[in-house]
Scaffold this motif. Structure first.
Motif, short mmCIF file in Angstrom:
data_model
loop_
_atom_site.label_atom_id
_atom_site.label_comp_id
_atom_site.label_asym_id
_atom_site.label_seq_id
_atom_site.Cartn_x
_atom_site.Cartn_y
_atom_site.Cartn_z
N TRP A 189 -10.04 16.40 -101.48
CA TRP A 189 -10.75 16.69 -100.23
C TRP A 189 -11.08 15.45 -99.42
N VAL A 190 -10.91 14.25 -99.97
CA VAL A 190 -11.24 13.03 -99.24
C VAL A 190 -10.20 12.78 -98.16
N GLY A 191 -10.68 12.62 -96.93
CA GLY A 191 -9.78 12.41 -95.80
C GLY A 191 -10.44 11.59 -94.70
N PRO A 192 -9.91 11.67 -93.48
CA PRO A 192 -10.40 10.81 -92.39
C PRO A 192 -11.87 11.00 -92.01
N LEU A 193 -12.46 12.13 -92.37
CA LEU A 193 -13.86 12.38 -92.01
C LEU A 193 -14.86 11.88 -93.05
N ASP A 194 -14.34 11.31 -94.14
CA ASP A 194 -15.20 10.94 -95.26
C ASP A 194 -15.34 9.41 -95.40
N LEU A 195 -16.37 9.00 -96.12
CA LEU A 195 -16.63 7.59 -96.38
C LEU A 195 -16.48 7.31 -97.87
N ARG A 201 -5.27 7.52 -96.94
CA ARG A 201 -5.57 8.83 -96.36
C ARG A 201 -6.35 8.74 -95.05
N GLY A 202 -6.72 7.54 -94.66
CA GLY A 202 -7.43 7.37 -93.40
C GLY A 202 -8.93 7.51 -93.49
N ALA A 203 -9.49 7.50 -94.70
CA ALA A 203 -10.94 7.60 -94.85
C ALA A 203 -11.61 6.29 -94.43
N SER A 204 -12.87 6.37 -94.05
CA SER A 204 -13.64 5.16 -93.75
C SER A 204 -13.94 4.43 -95.05
N LEU A 205 -14.01 3.10 -94.97
CA LEU A 205 -14.24 2.29 -96.16
C LEU A 205 -15.44 1.36 -95.98
N LEU A 206 -16.25 1.28 -97.04
CA LEU A 206 -17.24 0.21 -97.19
C LEU A 206 -16.98 -0.40 -98.55
N THR A 207 -16.70 -1.68 -98.59
CA THR A 207 -16.45 -2.35 -99.87
C THR A 207 -17.43 -3.50 -100.04
N VAL A 208 -17.82 -3.75 -101.28
CA VAL A 208 -18.75 -4.83 -101.61
C VAL A 208 -18.14 -5.62 -102.75
N GLY A 209 -17.96 -6.92 -102.54
CA GLY A 209 -17.36 -7.76 -103.57
C GLY A 209 -17.00 -9.13 -103.03
N ALA A 210 -16.20 -9.85 -103.80
CA ALA A 210 -15.80 -11.19 -103.39
C ALA A 210 -14.99 -11.14 -102.09
N VAL A 237 -7.79 -4.84 -98.92
CA VAL A 237 -7.60 -3.41 -98.67
C VAL A 237 -8.53 -2.94 -97.55
N CYS A 238 -9.77 -3.39 -97.60
CA CYS A 238 -10.75 -2.99 -96.59
C CYS A 238 -10.37 -3.53 -95.21
N ALA A 239 -9.91 -4.77 -95.16
CA ALA A 239 -9.52 -5.37 -93.87
C ALA A 239 -8.37 -4.61 -93.24
#
Length: 395
Positions: A97-103, A126-135, A143-145
């Protein structure tokens, strides 16, 4: 027989520093500073852009190892009133179910943990929004960029995720507040930092073992097979973290649970072989029941370890609701049952404040206690040879 904890060692700053080769105590003491730095780094990264500044349809969070508790904290804080569902995943597959409308929120200190990295990559596809935390210089950041998400750098000088939890938890909590799924903002996180500083001062190495709450707890736990029990959802999260720290840092096997669901399985242990309720005739090969004050170690053999209950309790409001009063009564019943059967009971009670602030205090005390327990047993809190063997593929 119970292990021996050297109280003189944990009261000797030089001895602790010599054994604590990675500066675990120092890192824990800097938890408040981690929160403040994370706030700055989050704002610099443009955390207000998470999910395009809009509330997503759903949120999925992925974290492992020393940061696994981040998932639990977000779920616990969002659950009571979140307008969107919050899901947890440790590894693939990413739910269909994860898609462009999800984070999707992926956390990895190194930015290389296989589970969060794979989930982030699939979410980006899949075009989902991303928030990543790390180095910042990591595959996770790349991947996030590429997905035009928001990446929060964890800062420099990070030795291990267990001791730098707050540098990764704070950005996730700030983002949760930003998109309206948890009641957390910069002011709450500032209070978290202050609470962490208070406990760092109380649990400092120079504070002697008879007044230092973490050292007192370490001494108590050293004599037991620990059961860690939280009196509700908040302390259930704290109990999970405490059990993980006891195992990973102090090498003490610990089980954990949360009231009311875990009451039966915890109380059932009070009839087991590590309590005085267990008859001498069935106390094991030595025939000595745990806690038997009349046992002669020379004639009867060494006594078995004693069961211990570490009860993590929430602050009780002045005018508690019927639900809170009922939960408090159940907690008291479990504690009383433990004492009646010779279980050694230790309790850590949260101080009033926002739920995240109360949780921060509980985590701080038990994190320090697990570290002092390791040092008192003669163990380096950050170095486990068998874990190193596993990581190097030698086993």
């Amino acid at each position: 027989m119970a292990p021996f904890l050297d109280e003189k060692r944990i009261d000797n700053e030089d001895a602790c520093a010599a054994l604590d080769t990675h500066g675990t105590l120092r890192s824990l003491a800097m938890a408040g500073a981690q929160v403040r730095q994370a706030l700055t780094l989050s704002q610099d990264a443009g955390i207000e852009r998470v999910a395009g500044g809009e509330r997503p349809r759903s949120v999925l969070v992925a974290s492992l190892g020393g940061t696994a508790v981040i998932c639990d904290v977000l779920e616990m804080l969002a659950e009571p009133g979140s307008p969107v569902p919050v899901a947890i995943r440790r590894n693939l597959p990413l739910p269909g179910w994860v898609g462009p409308l999800d984070l999707v929120i992926a956390v990895s200190q190194s930015g290389r943990a296989a589970g969060p990295l794979a989930l982030a990559a699939e979410a980006a596809r899949r075009g989902a929004s991303l928030l990543t935390v790390g180095a910042s210089d990591s595959p996770l950041a790349d991947v996030c960029a590429r997905a035009r998400g928001v990446h929060i750098n964890v800062g420099n000088d990070r030795d291990g995720s267990r001791t730098h939890l707050w540098s990764m938890l704070a950005p996730v909590m700030l983002a949760a507040g930003q998109i309206g799924i948890a009641d957390v903002d910069a002011a709450v996180l500032a209070d978290v930092a202050d609470r962490l500083d208070e406990h760092a001062e109380a649990c400092r190495p120079s504070s002697e073992s008879f007044v230092n709450p973490a050292k007192v707890l370490a001494v108590d736990l050293a004599e037991t097979v620990p059961l860690v029990l939280g009196d509700g959802p908040l302390n259930g999260v704290a109990a999970s973290r405490a059990a993980s720290m006891l195992a990973r840092t102090a090498r003490m096997p610990a089980t954990f649970g949360e009231l009311p669901d875990a009451a039966s399985q915890i109380v059932a242990c009070f009839d087991g072989p590590f309590t005085t309720a267990f008859s001498s005739s069935s106390a094991g090969a030595s025939g000595v029941a745990a806690g038997d004050i009349f046992a002669d170690p020379y004639l009867d053999g060494p006594m078995p370890p004693r069961l211990g209950l570490l009860m993590l309790r929430d602050a009780v409001p002045e005018d508690p609701s019927p639900e809170v009063a009922e939960a408090e009564a159940l907690t008291e019943a479990v504690v009383e049952s433990a004492r009646e059967t010779g279980v050694k009971v230790s309790q850590v009670t949260a101080e009033p404040g926002h739920p995240l602030v109360r949780l921060a205090g509980q985590i701080a005390v038990t994190d320090f206690a697990a570290t002092y327990l390791a040092l008192g047993l003669g163990l380096d809190p950050a170095v486990a040879p068998h874990v190193a063997d596993l990581r190097s593929g030698r086993r």
